[in-house]
Design an enzyme around this catalytic site. Structure first.
Site, PDB file in Angstrom:
ATOM      1  N   CYS A  48      40.457   7.358 -14.980  1.00 53.57           N
ATOM      2  CA  CYS A  48      41.611   6.453 -14.890  1.00 53.57           C
ATOM      3  C   CYS A  48      41.556   5.627 -13.607  1.00 53.57           C
ATOM      4  O   CYS A  48      41.979   6.098 -12.544  1.00 53.57           O
ATOM      5  CB  CYS A  48      42.897   7.273 -14.953  1.00 53.57           C
TER       6      CYS A  48
ATOM      7  N   CYS B  73      44.922   4.936 -11.946  1.00 53.34           N
ATOM      8  CA  CYS B  73      45.494   6.044 -11.169  1.00 53.34           C
ATOM      9  C   CYS B  73      44.789   6.207  -9.828  1.00 53.34           C
ATOM     10  O   CYS B  73      45.428   6.543  -8.836  1.00 53.34           O
ATOM     11  CB  CYS B  73      45.352   7.366 -11.930  1.00 53.34           C
ATOM     12  N   ASP B  74      43.488   6.002  -9.787  1.00 55.16           N
ATOM     13  CA  ASP B  74      42.704   6.448  -8.628  1.00 55.16           C
ATOM     14  C   ASP B  74      42.025   5.347  -7.825  1.00 55.16           C
ATOM     15  O   ASP B  74      41.464   5.628  -6.766  1.00 55.16           O
ATOM     16  CB  ASP B  74      41.619   7.435  -9.101  1.00 55.16           C
TER      17      ASP B  74
END
Ligand code: NAP
Length: 304
Positions: A131, A134-135
């Protein structure tokens, strides 16, 4: 007792809930994690009509959720543990209770496929990610590697260029699968470098990812590349385990439906990415949802 229970709160489930509620059917939508599904992990959605400048995936699904709530759809955040679907009354068992309904719509979506190579599991959350949204911020001015040649790999690689110093894309062939317009964007981006005809053999490091072992399969050459993060986008696995042995799945586990979203079980429908189909997009997920609600309404009641 509900007219319809929908399992899954991505764009498909949300659309089905909006339509079924507007048909006057009592509707419960059950979602395991949080409303939005995979779409929430998409940075900018550029191909959903009505948003010429694009729209954040999270913003789009938030609007869908708001719309569903406005029409009175009931939401439950809970994990579905099992279903009984071969009787007239469908039973959906969650951690907290058993919910009965006349119809069931399955919108459980997909999960990212794993590479199954040494280091992948060990370093998940420590440099291996599925992801970028997200990261990506963890990789400011660092070097990352994206695995895959489809739409997801290219979209996410482009997103990563907003943070990373360099984004390598490794693909097992010499041609990408991704849509042409995405390919053009990626080829133009000076931060992206392609590694074609190559596969990832191993991910290595001490506490976090530090390097990868790459094999060029054309030249049969194996070498190391220093890297801080690995983002894996090699396709999707359907979340259909709950329905195995209960409804017909294809050889990859996607649920087989007719064009009106009916599965082989009466009053049970499947929609969105978990369904066997050609084009997995937010717009086709929404269309599936609308069609399933309409089909159930026609199959079951005289409200439609
Ligand atoms: P995908 O289209 O199935 O592509 C998977 C990619 O990973 C392919 O390039 C494939 O290589 C490669 N691959 C598969 N297994 C591999 C392995 N074991 N090792 C190395 N590489 C491997 O999956 P996706 O990109 O996640 O897309 C899924 C669906 O979502 C598609 O329908 C896509 O159109 C849609 N989507 C659309 C957008 C959009 O903005 N329009 C964005 C994201 C996703 P080969 O090419 O050699 O098979």
């Amino acid at each position: 007792m509900y007219d319809i229970v929908i399992i899954g709160g991505g764009p498909a489930g949300l659309s089905a809930s909006i339509y079924s509620k507007r048909f006057g059917l009592s509707t419960l939508l059950i979602e395991k994690f949080g409303i939005g599904g995979q779409a929430i992990l998409t940075d900018i959605v550029e191909n959903y009509p009505g948003f010429p400048e694009g729209i954040k995936g999270s913003e789009l699904v938030n609007k869908m959720e708001e719309q569903a709530k406005k029409f009175g759809v009931e939401f439950l955040i809970d994990e579905v543990l099992g279903v009984e679907i071969d009787n007239e009354i469908k039973k959906t068992k969650t951690n907290s209770s058993i919910y009965e309904s006349d119809g069931l719509i399955i919108a459980t979506g997909v999960n990212p496929k794993k590479l199954d190579i040494p280091g992948e599991k060990e370093f998940t959350g420590k440099g291996v990610s599925y992801c970028a949204i997200c990261d990506a911020f963890l990789y400011k001015n660092k070097d990352v590697l994206v695995v895959g040649g489809g739409d997801s790999a290219i979209v996410e690689a482009l997103y990563l260029t907003n943070f990373a110093n360099k984004v390598y894309i490794i693909h097992r062939r010499d041609k990408l699968r991704a849509a042409q317009y995405l390919q053009e964007k990626a080829f133009k981006n000076s931060k992206i470098e392609f590694i074609f005809n190559s596969i990832l053999k191993e991910i290595k490091g001490e506490k976090r990812v530090e390097k990868v072992i790459i094999q060029n399969i054309k030249e049969d050459r194996i070498y190391e590349l220093n890297i801080n993060g690995v983002f894996i986008y090699i396709g999707l696995t359907p979340n259909s385990n709950l329905f195995k042995d209960k409804i017909n799945l294809d050889e990859n586990g996607f649920i087989i439906t007719d064009s009106e979203m009916r599965t082989n079980e009466k009053f049970v429908y499947a929609i969105g990415d978990v369904r066997k189909k050609e084009l997995r997009q937010i717009i086709t997920a929404c269309a599936d949802g609308a069609i399933a609600a309409n089909t159930f309404c026609k199959d079951f009641s005289d409200k439609c």
